[in-house]
Design a protein around this motif. Structure first.
Motif, mmCIF file in Angstrom:
data_model
loop_
_atom_site.group_PDB
_atom_site.id
_atom_site.type_symbol
_atom_site.label_atom_id
_atom_site.label_comp_id
_atom_site.label_asym_id
_atom_site.label_seq_id
_atom_site.Cartn_x
_atom_site.Cartn_y
_atom_site.Cartn_z
ATOM 1 N N ILE A 1 -0.144 2.632 -9.586
ATOM 2 C CA ILE A 1 -0.209 2.742 -11.046
ATOM 3 C C ILE A 1 1.062 3.345 -11.626
ATOM 4 N N MET B 1 -4.856 -7.780 -14.713
ATOM 5 C CA MET B 1 -4.557 -9.007 -13.979
ATOM 6 C C MET B 1 -5.750 -9.940 -13.870
ATOM 7 N N LEU C 1 -9.290 7.780 -11.636
ATOM 8 C CA LEU C 1 -9.843 6.499 -12.089
ATOM 9 C C LEU C 1 -11.364 6.410 -11.891
ATOM 10 N N ALA D 1 -5.199 2.978 -18.030
ATOM 11 C CA ALA D 1 -4.833 3.873 -16.935
ATOM 12 C C ALA D 1 -4.468 3.113 -15.667
ATOM 13 N N PRO E 1 -2.907 -0.349 -14.363
ATOM 14 C CA PRO E 1 -2.260 -1.607 -14.755
ATOM 15 C C PRO E 1 -2.781 -2.821 -13.984
ATOM 16 N N ARG E 2 -3.459 -2.585 -12.849
ATOM 17 C CA ARG E 2 -3.931 -3.720 -12.064
ATOM 18 C C ARG E 2 -5.094 -4.437 -12.735
ATOM 19 N N TYR F 1 0.504 5.593 -0.020
ATOM 20 C CA TYR F 1 1.563 5.947 -0.969
ATOM 21 C C TYR F 1 1.754 7.451 -1.110
ATOM 22 N N ALA G 1 0.827 -1.202 0.000
ATOM 23 C CA ALA G 1 0.000 0.000 0.000
ATOM 24 C C ALA G 1 0.863 1.254 0.000
ATOM 25 N N ALA G 2 2.118 1.122 0.415
ATOM 26 C CA ALA G 2 2.976 2.304 0.513
ATOM 27 C C ALA G 2 3.548 2.707 -0.839
ATOM 28 N N LEU G 3 3.329 1.890 -1.862
ATOM 29 C CA LEU G 3 3.820 2.244 -3.190
ATOM 30 C C LEU G 3 2.647 2.647 -4.079
ATOM 31 N N ASN G 4 2.893 3.597 -4.967
ATOM 32 C CA ASN G 4 1.869 4.061 -5.907
ATOM 33 C C ASN G 4 1.481 2.908 -6.839
ATOM 34 N N HIS H 1 1.766 -4.341 -7.812
ATOM 35 C CA HIS H 1 0.924 -5.533 -7.635
ATOM 36 C C HIS H 1 1.545 -6.765 -8.279
ATOM 37 N N ARG I 1 -3.596 11.304 -10.667
ATOM 38 C CA ARG I 1 -3.661 10.182 -11.611
ATOM 39 C C ARG I 1 -4.424 9.007 -11.016
ATOM 40 N N ASN I 2 -4.240 8.776 -9.725
ATOM 41 C CA ASN I 2 -5.010 7.715 -9.068
ATOM 42 C C ASN I 2 -6.453 8.145 -8.837
ATOM 43 N N GLY J 1 1.023 14.282 -10.084
ATOM 44 C CA GLY J 1 1.581 13.033 -10.576
ATOM 45 C C GLY J 1 1.123 11.811 -9.808
ATOM 46 N N TYR J 2 0.981 11.940 -8.496
ATOM 47 C CA TYR J 2 0.629 10.769 -7.700
ATOM 48 C C TYR J 2 -0.863 10.727 -7.363
ATOM 49 N N LYS K 1 2.817 -2.929 -21.773
ATOM 50 C CA LYS K 1 3.367 -4.117 -22.396
ATOM 51 C C LYS K 1 2.356 -4.714 -23.380
#
Lengths: 561, 345
Positions: free
Chosen positions: A105, B344, B268, B338, B340-341, B243, A100-103, A152, B264-265, B260-261, B2
Motif C-alpha cells: 500500500i 483494481m 485494514l 486506504a 490501493p489494490r 515486506y 510480496a517483498a514490497l509494501n 500490484h 498501516r497494513n 509506517g509499514y 489518482k
C-alpha cells in the motif's frame, strides 16, 4: 582480509519436537567485488546462511556458534542500532518473490525514498529525485510514471527491479540475492540477472547469489559453494565444479540438473561414464497411426479482454509425447485444462479417439466413459492432494468413482499394483500428505492419475515444485511409465530442457498462439522463430567447455586476495 | 490518490448502495410481519383502561386500521414510508420521525465517543501484544479483553457509577446528557459537543463531556476485545510478512517499520471490524442508555416495544438498517482509499 567471513556458523531452530540444527558449522568468505554462488536443494541451509548474515532470522532461530565477520566487526554480537546502521548501507538483500517483498500500500517511489532516507539525510524532494535516478539505473521503462505506481500495478520482473533499486540505494558493499529470479519467466530471469551482474560489477559490489539453479550459478558466479544439510561440501570455480566435481553430492546435483545435452537416463547416471554409454532408447511409434487427440481452433476468453488462447490446433497420436512450452500467460495451462475438460472452451473442437469431447460440458464430463481415458497430474504435488486422504485413499479415489470398485480385495490389489508401478513403498500408503516428502507426494499424484489406466495423461508442470534430484527421478519414472503403458503425454512446462528430454514434439506458445512446432531436438538445435531463439538463449546452462573462463571476467573486478 | 481510482471507488459505492436496496425492503417487510405476529394487542393497550368495553376497543382498532387485512396494512405502511411518514408514536404522541430525529444524535454521539475511546485503547494494546507475543503484556491485554467482554454492560456501568460517582465523587450524576444546572446550547446538529463548540459555550461543552465519559467508557470496555484481538492478529500476520523483512533488511528505523509499514497494513482488517462494531454498538447500547438514563433511540424503541407501539419499533429497525448500510458503505470507501489494490477489482 575478506569483505565477509563466516566462520563455523551454527544456527538452530526451536521446534515443537526440540531444537533442530539448520547450519552445522558453515565457513565461507566473500571477497570485495566478487560474486559467490551458494547452491543446494531446499533445506540445505542456503537461505538460513543469508538471513544469518543480515540477522533477519526468524524469531525461533538462534545463532549458537561461530562468527560472521563483516569488515572487521562480528555481526553476531551487534546490537540493534549497530545492525540498523549496517543493513541497507553496508550490506543489503534482494529477496525471492519480489511482489510480496514490497509494501503493497505504498508507492514504489516512496519505498525507495524510505530506503534512501534511512541512511542519508535528505529532503523528500531530493529523495524522490534520487529514486527516479535509481529506477532509471535499473532500466525500468518510463521511470517517471512508475514512481507513483503501487507494487500490484507492476509485473514480477519490474517489482524485482524496484527491489534491486532499493538495495542499491545507499551503495552497499555486499548484496545478498536470495533466489532473485525464482518464479520469474526465463527471459525475465535473464534480464534481471544481467542487470544484477552489471550493476554489482560497475559499482564494485560483492554479491552472494543464492540459487537452486546450477546453470544460473555457473553463468553469473566467480566461485560456487555447494551446501548440503547445513554444511558446505565443496567450493570451487564453476568450471572446475561442473567439469570435475569432487564431492559425491555435487556429482549427483550436477548430473540431475538438466542441460543442453542431458537425457532422462543421464540425470541419475554417474557422470564419470562417457556420454553415449547410457544411450536412451527412443520410443518407436507407428507413423501411420491415427491421432488420439485432435484439437481444432481452440479459443478461450476470460471476460472481455484479449483471449487467453487464440485458435490453437494440434494433435497427439497414441503413445506420443507432446510438449507445450511458453512463459506465464502464454495459455499453456489453459489449454491443458480444456483438454482435460476442467474448463470449457469458448470456441473450437476437441476430438478424442474420434469422439467430440469438446461438446461435453465440463460439469458433465465425469459421467462420460472417457473421463478415465484422460487424466491429469497437477503442478504442486502438495496442494493437489486432499490433506484428509491417506495415500491409499488418494489413489483409490478414481478407482472407486470411475471404475466402481468397492471396498474389496480387488481395490486393494489395484492400488498396491499402481503404487508399485510408481515406485511408492507400500508401507507409505497409510500416510497422509503432510507425512510424505515432496517426491513421495509427486508419486502419489502420478499414481492417482494412472490408476485407471488412462490413454492420455496431461502433465501440468509436474516437477516445477521439486528439487532437481527429485525431479530427475520423477522424470525417469514418467518416461518409463509412458513406454510401459503406451500412454500419450501432453507435457506442459516452462522448462525447455525438461520438455526436450521428455517429448518427441514440442509446441512453443506465446500470448495464446502457437509460435513454432516441430521435433523437440530440432526446436532446440535450430529454432526457426525469433521468440523461440530468445527462449532457448535465455536458459542458463553450465556446459563445462563453455563456462566462463577467468579471462572473460571484466578487468575492473578485483581479484580475490 | 489518482482521479481514476476515485472514480472507481465512486462507481463501486453506487453499485453497493443499489444492491442494498432489496435488503432494506426485506427489513421493512420482516419487521412489519414480526410486529404483527408478536403477542400483544395495541388496541387493548391504548384503550382507556382495563375496564374498556369491547365496542371501545373495536373502535380504536378500526381507527388504527388494525381491522384491515395484513397485506393492506403493509401496503399503506410502505406507501407512508415512501412519503417519509413513519407514523405516530402512541406513547409520546409525536411523529416517529420527529422522535427519532431528536433522539438519534444522543445515541450517535455516545457511540462515536465510545468507539473513538475503544479504538484509542485497543489499537495500541493490540500492537503492544503483537510486538511481544507470549509476553506479560500480551497476557495482560488478553485478560483485560476477556474481562471486558465477559462483564455485561449493565454490570460494568453500575460498577463505574459506584466507583466514580458514589465512591470517589468525581463523576457527575449519571442521568442524561447534561446536568440540571447547565443550559443546553442552541441546537444545530443535536450533538452537544459540537453545538456547544459552535456556540462557544465551554461550560456546556465540559458538562456534556463529563456526562459522556462513564457511559462511553462502559461501551468501550465491551467492544475492546474484538478490536484489540483483531489488531493483534493482523499485526502479527503483517509483522511476519516479506515486506517487513525487506524494510528491516534496508535498515529502516524501528518506529518507521512498525507505524509506517506494519500498522498501516495491519489496520485494514481493523477498519472492517470497526464498522461492524459501530453498527452493533448503536443497536445494542440499550442497556447503557437505560443505566445512564440516556435519551437515545434504543431506549425509545425498547419502551415502545414493551407497550406494543408498532410504529416506533418499525421506524427504529428501519433506521438501524439504513445506518448499517451507510456505515458499510463508508467503510468500503475508506477501505478503497486506504488500500490501493481494491480499486483494481
Amino acid at each position: 582480509m575478506s569483505l565477509l567471513a563466516i566462520e563455523d556458523l551454527e544456527v538452530g531452530f526451536a521446534t515443537r519436537s526440540g531444537r533442530v540444527a539448520a547450519l552445522k558449522g558453515v565457513s565461507l568468505a566473500v571477497e570485495a567485488g566478487e560474486t559467490l554462488g551458494l547452491v543446494g536443494e531446499s533445506g540445505s541451509g542456503k537461505s538460513v546462511t543469508a538471513f544469518s548474515v543480515m540477522r533477519l532470522l526468524d524469531r525461533s532461530a538462534t545463532i549458537s556458534g561461530g562468527r560472521i565477520v563483516y569488515a572487521g566487526q562480528d555481526i553476531t554480537r551487534l546490537g540493534r542500532a549497530d545492525l540498523r546502521a549496517l543493513r541497507g548501507a553496508a550490506m543489503t538483500m534482494v529477496f525471492q518473490n519480489p511482489r510480496a517483498a514490497l509494501n503493497p500500500i505504498r508507492t514504489v517511489g516512496l519505498q525507495i525514498a524510505d530506503a534512501l532516507r534511512a541512511h542519508i539525510d535528505m529532503s523528500a524532494a531530493q529523495a524522490r529525485a534520487e529514486a527516479l535516478g535509481l529506477l532509471a539505473a535499473v532500466q525500468i521503462r518510463d521511470p517517471e510514471a512508475r514512481l507513483d505506481a503501487y507494487p500490484h500495478e507492476l509485473s514480477g520482473g519490474m517489482c524485482q527491479r524496484v527491489m534491486i533499486a532499493m538495495a542499491m540505494s545507499c551503495a552497499p558493499k555486499l548484496l545478498i540475492a536470495d533466489e532473485p529470479t525464482t518464479g520469474l519467466d526465463v527471459t525475465t530471469q535473464k534480464t534481471v540477472m544481467d542487470l544484477l551482474a552489471g550493476l554489482t560489477r560497475s559499482r564494485g559490489m560483492a554479491m552472494m547469489l543464492i540459487t537452486h539453479d546450477l546453470g544460473l550459478a555457473a553463468e553469473y558466479c566467480d566461485r560456487v559453494a555447494v551446501m548440503e544439510q547445513g554444511r558446505i561440501v565443496e567450493t570451487a570455480s564453476p568450471a572446475t565444479l561442473f567439469s570435475d566435481p569432487r564431492h559425491a553430492y555435487t556429482r549427483r546435483l550436477v548430473a540431475a540438473s538438466p542441460t543442453r545435452t542431458s537425457t532422462v537416463a543421464s540425470l541419475t547416471a554417474d557422470p564419470a561414464l562417457p556420454a553415449g554409454v547410457v544411450a536412451f532408447p527412443q520410443v518407436r511409434r507407428e507413423s501411420a497411426q491415427a491421432a488420439l487427440l485432435t484439437v481444432e481452433g481452440l479459443v478461450k476468453r476470460f471476460g472481455s479482454g484479449e483471449p487467453a488462447v487464440k485458435g490453437v490446433s494440434f494433435n497427439i497420436r497414441a503413445g506420443e509425447s507432446l510438449g507445450l512450452v511458453g512463459e506465464s500467460g502464454s495459455g499453456k495451462s489453459t489449454i491443458s485444462r480444456m483438454v482435460c475438460r476442467l474448463l470449457d472452451q469458448s470456441e473450437g473442437s476437441i476430438l478424442f479417439d474420434g469422439e467430440d469431447i469438446g461438446a461435453i460440458p465440463t460439469g458433465k464430463f465425469h459421467q462420460s466413459p472417457l473421463r478415465k481415458a484422460i487424466q491429469i497430474v497437477f503442478q504442486d504435488p502438495g496442494d493437489s492432494l486432499n490433506p484428509r486422504f491417506s495415500a491409499f485413499d488418494s489413489i483409490a479415489d478414481p478407482l472407486r468413482k470411475l471404475l466402481g470398485l468397492g471396498k474389496g480385495r480387488e481395490l486393494k490389489d489395484r492400488v498396491a499394483a499402481t503404487a508399485d508401478q510408481v515406485g511408492l513403498p507400500l508401507d507409505l500408503l497409510d500416510r497422509f500428505p503432510h507425512q510424505l516428502s515432496g517426491g513421495q507426494k509427486a508419486r502419489v499424484g502420478i499414481a492417482r492419475a494412472i490408476s485407471v489406466a488412462p490413454r492420455l495423461l496431461v502433465l501440468d508442470e509436474p516437477t516445477a515444485a521439486l528439487d532437481v534430484s527429485v525431479q530427475a527421478v520423477v522424470l525417469q519414472l514418467l518416461d518409463r511409465l509412458r513406454r510401459e503403458q503406451g500412454m500419450a503425454y501432453l507435457f506442459v512446462s516452462h522448462d525447455l530442457n525438461v520438455i526436450r528430454m521428455m517429448c518427441d514434439e514440442t509446441i512453443v506458445m506465446q500470448n495464446g498462439s502457437i509460435v513454432e512446432r516441430g521435433p523437440s531436438q530440432r526446436i532446440f538445435d535450430a529454432p526457426a522463430e525469433a521468440y523461440t531463439r530468445q527462449l532457448v538463449a535465455a536458459i542458463p546452462h553450465f556446459d563445462p567447455h563453455r563456462a566462463r573462463q577467468p579471462a572473460d571476467m571484466p578487468a575492473s573486478r578485483s581479484q580475490p586476495l | 490518490m489518482k482521479p481514476r481510482a476515485l472514480g472507481l471507488i465512486a462507481r463501486r459505492t453506487g453499485r453497493r448502495f443499489l444492491s442494498s436496496v432489496p435488503a432494506l425492503v426485506g427489513v421493512v417487510v420482516f419487521t412489519f410481519i414480526l410486529m404483527r405476529v408478536l403477542p400483544g394487542d395495541p388496541a387493548v393497550f391504548f384503550a382507556s383502561g382495563p375496564n374498556a368495553g369491547k365496542a371501545e376497543i373495536e373502535a380504536i382498532r378500526s381507527q388504527m386500521g388494525l381491522d384491515k387485512p395484513m397485506a393492506e396494512q403493509l401496503f399503506y405502511y410502505v406507501r407512508d414510508i415512501g412519503t417519509g411518514n413513519l407514523g405516530r408514536s402512541l406513547t409520546t404522541g409525536q411523529t416517529v420521525s420527529k422522535d427519532l430525529a431528536s433522539r438519534l444524535p444522543a445515541s450517535l454521539e455516545l457511540t462515536f465517543v465510545a468507539l473513538a475511546l475503544a479504538l484509542t485503547l485497543a489499537i495500541p494494546l493490540g500492537v503492544l501484544a503483537a510486538l511481544r507475543p507470549g509476553s506479560l503484556v500480551d497476557h495482560g491485554v488478553r485478560l483485560l479483553c476477556t474481562l471486558g467482554v465477559c462483564v455485561p454492560t449493565f454490570v460494568s456501568g453500575l460498577l463505574l457509577i459506584y466507583c466514580f460517582y458514589y465512591w470517589l465523587g468525581i463523576a457527575p450524576d449519571p442521568t442524561g446528557r447534561l446536568d440540571v444546572f447547565t443550559t443546553e446550547p442552541p441546537r444545530i446538529t443535536g450533538f452537544l459537543l459540537i453545538d456547544a463548540l459552535a456556540a462557544g459555550d465551554w461550560e456546556a461543552w465540559s458538562a456534556a463531556a463529563r456526562q459522556l465519559v462513564l457511559p462511553a467508557a462502559t461501551m468501550a470496555l465491551f467492544v475492546l476485545a474484538p478490536l484489540a484481538r483483531i489488531t493483534r492478529a493482523s499485526m502479527l500476520a503483517v509483522l511476519g510478512s516479506d515486506y517487513i523483512r525487506t524494510a528491516e533488511g534496508l535498515g529502516l528505523s524501528r518506529p518507521r517499520i512498525i507505524i509506517g509499514y506494519a500498522l498501516r497494513n495491519g489496520l485494514l482488517p481493523v477498519l472492517t471490524i470497526a464498522g461492524i462494531v459501530f453498527s452493533t454498538m448503536l443497536g445494542a447500547n440499550v442497556l447503557v442508555e437505560k443505566v445512564f438514563s440516556w435519551p437515545g433511540v434504543a431506549a425509545y424503541a425498547l419502551d415502545a416495544l414493551l407497550s406494543s407501539d408498532y410504529a416506533p419499533v418499525q421506524g427504529f429497525v428501519l433506521l438501524m438498517a439504513t445506518i448499517f448500510v451507510i456505515v458499510n458503505l463508508t467503510i468500503d470507501v475508506l477501505y478503497g482509499i486506504a488500500d490501493p489494490r481494491i480499486g483494481m477489482e
